[in-house]
Design a protein around this motif. Structure first.
Motif, PDB file in Angstrom:
ATOM      1  N   ARG A  30      -3.773  -1.177  10.659  1.00 51.21           N
ATOM      2  CA  ARG A  30      -4.577  -0.284  11.490  1.00 51.21           C
ATOM      3  C   ARG A  30      -4.289   1.189  11.200  1.00 51.21           C
ATOM      4  O   ARG A  30      -4.775   2.072  11.908  1.00 51.21           O
ATOM      5  N   TYR A  31      -3.475   1.440  10.193  1.00 53.01           N
ATOM      6  CA  TYR A  31      -3.093   2.812   9.880  1.00 53.01           C
ATOM      7  C   TYR A  31      -3.410   3.155   8.426  1.00 53.01           C
ATOM      8  O   TYR A  31      -3.483   2.284   7.564  1.00 53.01           O
ATOM      9  N   TRP A  52      -6.782   2.295   5.556  1.00 50.32           N
ATOM     10  CA  TRP A  52      -6.673   0.964   6.160  1.00 50.32           C
ATOM     11  C   TRP A  52      -7.539  -0.041   5.398  1.00 50.32           C
ATOM     12  O   TRP A  52      -7.212  -1.230   5.321  1.00 50.32           O
ATOM     13  N   THR A  98      -3.518   7.767  11.827  1.00 49.96           N
ATOM     14  CA  THR A  98      -4.770   7.098  12.158  1.00 49.96           C
ATOM     15  C   THR A  98      -5.976   7.902  11.691  1.00 49.96           C
ATOM     16  O   THR A  98      -7.106   7.443  11.821  1.00 49.96           O
TER      17      THR A  98
END
Length: 121
Positions: A30-31, A52, A98
């Motif tokens: 998710r990063y 990602w 992110t």
């Protein structure tokens, strides 16, 4: 959250080296992950990043020699440098974000402690 970089050491010029960045408390799937390095007496600089979705971005100085990859099940990001040069001597850091502004250090939320790479001529 912890990012543990490893794989550094003292190596001779011309060889290849793969660094690892093992994440805990953070799902790298998710990063977006980045690698930076800081040579003695110099500012920290961007070397590579992987999004990602697997897309990659490299510093111009390393295109053709740098490879970043990720293994989501192992929650680990890798950074390989081919044909090492003495000027690659630095502490290498991995970081997580992110957002996708790969060159910007301030965009990265989490940082590892770094692993030292020393290249002898």
């Amino acid at each position: 959250v912890q990012l543990q970089a490893s794989g550094g050491g003292l190596v001779q010029a011309g060889v290849s080296l793969r660094l690892s960045c093992a994440a805990s408390g953070l799902p790298i799937s998710r990063y977006n992950m980045g690698w930076f390095r800081q040579a003695p007496g110099k500012e920290r600089e961007f070397v590579a990043a992987i999004r990602w979705n697997g897309s990659t971005y490299y510093a111009d100085s390393g295109k053709g020699r740098f490879t970043i990859s990720r293994d989501n099940p192992k929650n680990t990001v890798y950074f390989e440098v081919n044909s090492l040069k003495p000027e690659d001597t630095a502490t290498y850091y991995c970081a997580a974000t992110t957002t996708w502004v790969p060159l910007s250090e301030t965009e990265y939320t989490y940082w590892g402690r770094g692993t030292q790479v020393t290249v002898s001529s």
